[in-house]
Scaffold this motif. Structure first.
Motif, PDB file in Angstrom:
ATOM      1  N   ASN A   1      -3.636   3.513  -7.247  1.00  0.00           N
ATOM      2  CA  ASN A   1      -3.636   3.951  -5.851  1.00  0.00           C
ATOM      3  C   ASN A   1      -5.025   4.423  -5.435  1.00  0.00           C
ATOM      4  O   ASN A   1      -5.521   4.066  -4.369  1.00  0.00           O
ATOM      5  CB  ASN A   1      -2.605   5.060  -5.653  1.00  0.00           C
ATOM      6  N   TRP A   2      -5.650   5.206  -6.292  1.00  0.00           N
ATOM      7  CA  TRP A   2      -7.000   5.696  -5.982  1.00  0.00           C
ATOM      8  C   TRP A   2      -7.977   4.535  -5.850  1.00  0.00           C
ATOM      9  O   TRP A   2      -8.771   4.479  -4.913  1.00  0.00           O
ATOM     10  CB  TRP A   2      -7.456   6.660  -7.070  1.00  0.00           C
TER      11      TRP A   2
ATOM     12  N   SER B   1       0.828  -1.199   0.000  1.00  0.00           N
ATOM     13  CA  SER B   1       0.000   0.000   0.000  1.00  0.00           C
ATOM     14  C   SER B   1       0.869   1.258   0.000  1.00  0.00           C
ATOM     15  O   SER B   1       0.597   2.216  -0.732  1.00  0.00           O
ATOM     16  CB  SER B   1      -0.919  -0.021   1.217  1.00  0.00           C
ATOM     17  N   ARG B   2       1.914   1.248   0.810  1.00  0.00           N
ATOM     18  CA  ARG B   2       2.825   2.407   0.864  1.00  0.00           C
ATOM     19  C   ARG B   2       3.580   2.569  -0.447  1.00  0.00           C
ATOM     20  O   ARG B   2       3.792   3.686  -0.913  1.00  0.00           O
ATOM     21  CB  ARG B   2       3.790   2.269   2.031  1.00  0.00           C
TER      22      ARG B   2
ATOM     23  N   GLU C   1      -6.000  11.555  -6.129  1.00  0.00           N
ATOM     24  CA  GLU C   1      -5.330  10.631  -7.040  1.00  0.00           C
ATOM     25  C   GLU C   1      -6.046  10.499  -8.380  1.00  0.00           C
ATOM     26  O   GLU C   1      -5.407  10.393  -9.421  1.00  0.00           O
ATOM     27  CB  GLU C   1      -5.196   9.243  -6.394  1.00  0.00           C
TER      28      GLU C   1
ATOM     29  N   LEU D   1      -0.488   4.511 -12.252  1.00  0.00           N
ATOM     30  CA  LEU D   1      -0.169   4.306 -10.839  1.00  0.00           C
ATOM     31  C   LEU D   1      -1.070   5.151  -9.935  1.00  0.00           C
ATOM     32  O   LEU D   1      -1.500   4.677  -8.873  1.00  0.00           O
ATOM     33  CB  LEU D   1       1.305   4.611 -10.582  1.00  0.00           C
TER      34      LEU D   1
ATOM     35  N   LEU E   1       2.526   1.614  -3.411  1.00  0.00           N
ATOM     36  CA  LEU E   1       1.568   2.111  -4.395  1.00  0.00           C
ATOM     37  C   LEU E   1       1.246   3.584  -4.167  1.00  0.00           C
ATOM     38  O   LEU E   1       0.958   4.318  -5.104  1.00  0.00           O
ATOM     39  CB  LEU E   1       0.289   1.272  -4.356  1.00  0.00           C
ATOM     40  N   TYR E   2       1.316   4.028  -2.921  1.00  0.00           N
ATOM     41  CA  TYR E   2       1.082   5.437  -2.619  1.00  0.00           C
ATOM     42  C   TYR E   2       2.243   6.300  -3.126  1.00  0.00           C
ATOM     43  O   TYR E   2       2.029   7.356  -3.733  1.00  0.00           O
ATOM     44  CB  TYR E   2       0.909   5.630  -1.109  1.00  0.00           C
ATOM     45  N   TRP E   3       3.485   5.861  -2.857  1.00  0.00           N
ATOM     46  CA  TRP E   3       4.639   6.694  -3.151  1.00  0.00           C
ATOM     47  C   TRP E   3       5.159   6.568  -4.575  1.00  0.00           C
ATOM     48  O   TRP E   3       5.815   7.489  -5.071  1.00  0.00           O
ATOM     49  CB  TRP E   3       5.766   6.409  -2.154  1.00  0.00           C
TER      50      TRP E   3
ATOM     51  N   SER F   1      -7.323   1.391  -5.184  1.00  0.00           N
ATOM     52  CA  SER F   1      -6.988   0.579  -3.998  1.00  0.00           C
ATOM     53  C   SER F   1      -7.500   1.230  -2.730  1.00  0.00           C
ATOM     54  O   SER F   1      -8.065   0.559  -1.872  1.00  0.00           O
ATOM     55  CB  SER F   1      -5.475   0.399  -3.933  1.00  0.00           C
ATOM     56  N   ARG F   2      -7.288   2.513  -2.604  1.00  0.00           N
ATOM     57  CA  ARG F   2      -7.738   3.219  -1.387  1.00  0.00           C
ATOM     58  C   ARG F   2      -9.264   3.271  -1.323  1.00  0.00           C
ATOM     59  O   ARG F   2      -9.840   3.188  -0.246  1.00  0.00           O
ATOM     60  CB  ARG F   2      -7.144   4.623  -1.352  1.00  0.00           C
TER      61      ARG F   2
END
Length: 118
Positions: free
Chosen positions: A110-111, A6-7, A66, A106, A9-11, A113-114
């Protein structure tokens, strides 16, 4: 999805967006080869940095929202292809538009996934 994934994919889109802006910004340095007065040289440098500024604005928006970052980077990739009218070798589009599309994907991942984790 694990916390590490998760981190990552965020960064990933944010770090790649910064690297992409730096890469595009390097092309502005070609104005220093011209034999111009300092004022015209600085003006030309500022004009050549406009694409980098646009990328940074899209990145800043994408950092907070995102899905907007995804749309923005997709639009930047398409805009480059439209402006150049596909006159350059495919590697130019893979490098410039492809990078923007990857960052857009990406941000979208991320969007998504969150959004699904809520």
């Amino acid at each position: 999805m694990s916390r590490t994934q998760s981190r990552l994919l965020y960064w990933a889109p944010r770090a790649l967006g910064i690297a992409y802006a730096l890469f595009i910004g390097v092309f502005a340095l070609d104005v220093f080869e011209a034999n111009l007065p300092l004022a015209k040289l600085l003006l030309a440098f500022a004009i050549h940095l406009i694409p980098t500024g646009i990328i940074l604005v899209v990145l800043a928006v994408g950092w907070k929202w995102e899905w907007l970052g995804s749309v923005g980077f997709f639009m930047l990739g398409l805009l480059y292809m439209w402006i150049t009218r596909l006159r350059f070798p495919p590697i130019a589009y893979l490098t410039i538009s492809g990078s923007a599309f990857l960052i857009g994907l990406l941000f979208l991942a991320n969007w998504s996934s969150r959004r699904n984790s809520r």
